[in-house]
Design a protein around this motif. Structure first.
Motif, PDB file in Angstrom:
ATOM      1  N   PRO A 149       0.815  -1.235   0.000  1.00  0.00           N
ATOM      2  CA  PRO A 149       0.000   0.000   0.000  1.00  0.00           C
ATOM      3  C   PRO A 149       0.841   1.274   0.000  1.00  0.00           C
ATOM      4  CG  PRO A 149      -0.902  -1.594   1.542  1.00  0.00           C
ATOM      5  CD  PRO A 149       0.430  -2.127   1.116  1.00  0.00           C
ATOM      6  N   GLU A 150       1.932   1.292   0.768  1.00  0.00           N
ATOM      7  CA  GLU A 150       2.789   2.475   0.803  1.00  0.00           C
ATOM      8  C   GLU A 150       3.530   2.652  -0.520  1.00  0.00           C
ATOM      9  OE1 GLU A 150       2.795   4.636   3.096  1.00  0.00           O
ATOM     10  OE2 GLU A 150       1.715   3.609   4.688  1.00  0.00           O
ATOM     11  N   VAL A 151       3.979   1.541  -1.103  1.00  0.00           N
ATOM     12  CA  VAL A 151       4.628   1.615  -2.412  1.00  0.00           C
ATOM     13  C   VAL A 151       3.638   2.133  -3.443  1.00  0.00           C
ATOM     14  CG1 VAL A 151       5.673   0.253  -4.262  1.00  0.00           C
ATOM     15  CG2 VAL A 151       6.328  -0.163  -1.887  1.00  0.00           C
ATOM     16  N   ALA A 152       2.383   1.693  -3.371  1.00  0.00           N
ATOM     17  CA  ALA A 152       1.371   2.138  -4.329  1.00  0.00           C
ATOM     18  C   ALA A 152       1.174   3.650  -4.257  1.00  0.00           C
ATOM     19  CB  ALA A 152       0.052   1.416  -4.059  1.00  0.00           C
ATOM     20  N   LEU A 153       1.169   4.204  -3.057  1.00  0.00           N
ATOM     21  CA  LEU A 153       1.055   5.658  -2.923  1.00  0.00           C
ATOM     22  C   LEU A 153       2.230   6.359  -3.598  1.00  0.00           C
ATOM     23  CD1 LEU A 153      -0.149   6.076   0.775  1.00  0.00           C
ATOM     24  CD2 LEU A 153      -1.466   6.555  -1.302  1.00  0.00           C
ATOM     25  N   ALA A 154       3.437   5.832  -3.375  1.00  0.00           N
ATOM     26  CA  ALA A 154       4.622   6.440  -3.986  1.00  0.00           C
ATOM     27  C   ALA A 154       4.599   6.318  -5.499  1.00  0.00           C
ATOM     28  CB  ALA A 154       5.887   5.784  -3.428  1.00  0.00           C
ATOM     29  N   MET A 155       4.087   5.209  -5.999  1.00  0.00           N
ATOM     30  CA  MET A 155       4.062   4.971  -7.443  1.00  0.00           C
ATOM     31  C   MET A 155       3.063   5.863  -8.168  1.00  0.00           C
ATOM     32  SD  MET A 155       6.198   2.475  -8.299  1.00  0.00           S
ATOM     33  CE  MET A 155       7.465   2.387  -7.058  1.00  0.00           C
ATOM     34  N   LEU A 173      -2.148   1.844 -12.699  1.00  0.00           N
ATOM     35  CA  LEU A 173      -1.916   2.163 -11.294  1.00  0.00           C
ATOM     36  C   LEU A 173      -2.277   1.017 -10.344  1.00  0.00           C
ATOM     37  CD1 LEU A 173      -1.007   4.190  -9.178  1.00  0.00           C
ATOM     38  CD2 LEU A 173      -3.303   5.194  -9.243  1.00  0.00           C
ATOM     39  N   PRO A 174      -3.411   0.318 -10.513  1.00  0.00           N
ATOM     40  CA  PRO A 174      -3.738  -0.744  -9.543  1.00  0.00           C
ATOM     41  C   PRO A 174      -2.707  -1.877  -9.486  1.00  0.00           C
ATOM     42  CG  PRO A 174      -5.668  -0.133 -10.802  1.00  0.00           C
ATOM     43  CD  PRO A 174      -4.509   0.535 -11.473  1.00  0.00           C
ATOM     44  N   LEU A 175      -1.934  -2.065 -10.561  1.00  0.00           N
ATOM     45  CA  LEU A 175      -0.956  -3.145 -10.612  1.00  0.00           C
ATOM     46  C   LEU A 175       0.477  -2.660 -10.472  1.00  0.00           C
ATOM     47  CD1 LEU A 175      -2.436  -5.141 -13.640  1.00  0.00           C
ATOM     48  CD2 LEU A 175      -2.783  -5.572 -11.194  1.00  0.00           C
ATOM     49  N   ARG A 176       0.655  -1.349 -10.446  1.00  0.00           N
ATOM     50  CA  ARG A 176       2.002  -0.782 -10.525  1.00  0.00           C
ATOM     51  C   ARG A 176       2.871  -1.178  -9.338  1.00  0.00           C
ATOM     52  NH1 ARG A 176       1.312   5.220 -11.456  1.00  0.00           N
ATOM     53  NH2 ARG A 176       0.547   4.550 -13.496  1.00  0.00           N
ATOM     54  N   ALA A 177       2.351  -1.054  -8.125  1.00  0.00           N
ATOM     55  CA  ALA A 177       3.149  -1.364  -6.941  1.00  0.00           C
ATOM     56  C   ALA A 177       3.553  -2.829  -6.927  1.00  0.00           C
ATOM     57  CB  ALA A 177       2.381  -1.011  -5.675  1.00  0.00           C
ATOM     58  N   ARG A 178       2.624  -3.706  -7.249  1.00  0.00           N
ATOM     59  CA  ARG A 178       2.943  -5.142  -7.239  1.00  0.00           C
ATOM     60  C   ARG A 178       3.990  -5.466  -8.296  1.00  0.00           C
ATOM     61  NH1 ARG A 178      -2.131  -8.949  -6.973  1.00  0.00           N
ATOM     62  NH2 ARG A 178      -2.332  -7.594  -5.143  1.00  0.00           N
TER      63      ARG A 178
END
Length: 201
Positions: free
Chosen positions: A30-36, A55-60
C-alpha cells in the motif's frame, strides 16, 4: 569472503541516522502504491515498464522482483523511520559483485518524506554497511556507484551529501518514460573515502 556475482545475500537490517533500513515485504505494497502515483517517483526512479503499468498493478509489478532480490544479488531495503516505523522510501544495492567488490545504488523517497535528507542518510547507512567486511556483517565492497538524470537535482544533492563524488557525465544514458533520453551524472563512493558530514536534519 565476499559474495560472488548473483549469490544469495543474507537479508539484513541497518539502523543509522534515525532510519531503519529493512528488507521489503508484501505488507509494504500500500505504501509503495502511494509512492508509485507520484510524478517524480514515476519519472526518475521506476523505469518505463513500471511507469506504463496501470496504477492498480504498478506497486505489485515494482515490488515483486525486489521481494526476491536478496536471493539474486540485490540488497533491497525499505527506508523507514527508526522510531515510528513510517515508510519513507526505497534503497537498493544491485549487481552486488557483478564487477568484483562493487555494486550499484538506486533510491527514491516518498513525497511526504522529502526535505529531511532521507536519501542522503540512507545512502550513507547502506554504504557504511556494505563496505564492512563480511566477518563484520557487511558485503566487503570497495566501490558503490549511482547515476541520475542531470535534471534530477534532488538526487544529485543527496548523492553528494552522502559522500558520492561526481565522476563525470554519461551521455544519453537516462531514458524518460516518454522515450526521450537525458544525460546522467555518474557518482561513486569508495570504502577508502572519508565519511561525509551529514549535519543535522
Amino acid at each position: 569472503m565476499a559474495s560472488a556475482p548473483g549469490e544469495l545475500l543474507a537479508p539484513t537490517t541497518v539502523t543509522a541516522h534515525g532510519l531503519l533500513l529493512r528488507p521489503l515485504t508484501e505488507a509494504d505494497e500500500p505504501e509503495v502504491a502511494l509512492a508509485m502515483d507520484d510524478p517524480g517517483v514515476l519519472r526518475w526512479a521506476v523505469g518505463r515498464n513500471v511507469a506504463a503499468t496501470p496504477l492498480p498493478l504498478r506497486a505489485r509489478t515494482w515490488l515483486a522482483p525486489r521481494l526476491t532480490g536478496w536471493a539474486t544479488g540485490t540488497a533491497a531495503f525499505a527506508l523507514t523511520d527508526a522510531e515510528d516505523g513510517a515508510f519513507l522510501g526505497y534503497l537498493g544495492l544491485r549487481d552486488v559483485q557483478r564487477i568484483p567488490d562493487q555494486a550499484v545504488a538506486g533510491y527514491w523517497v516518498t513525497p511526504a518524506a522529502r526535505g529531511r535528507a532521507v536519501a542522503a542518510r540512507a545512502l550513507d547507512a547502506a554504504a557504511t554497511w556494505a563496505f564492512r567486511r563480511p566477518s563484520e556483517g557487511g558485503l566487503g565492497l570497495h566501490r558503490i556507484v549511482l547515476d541520475h538524470a542531470l535534471d534530477n537535482i534532488g538526487s544529485c544533492r543527496a548523492a553528494t551529501r552522502a559522500g558520492f563524488a561526481e565522476e563525470g557525465v554519461m551521455r544519453e544514458s537516462f531514458l524518460e518514460p516518454d522515450g526521450s533520453r537525458r544525460d546522467s551524472h555518474l557518482h561513486a563512493r569508495l570504502a577508502t573515502d572519508p565519511s561525509p558530514d551529514l549535519g543535522t536534519w
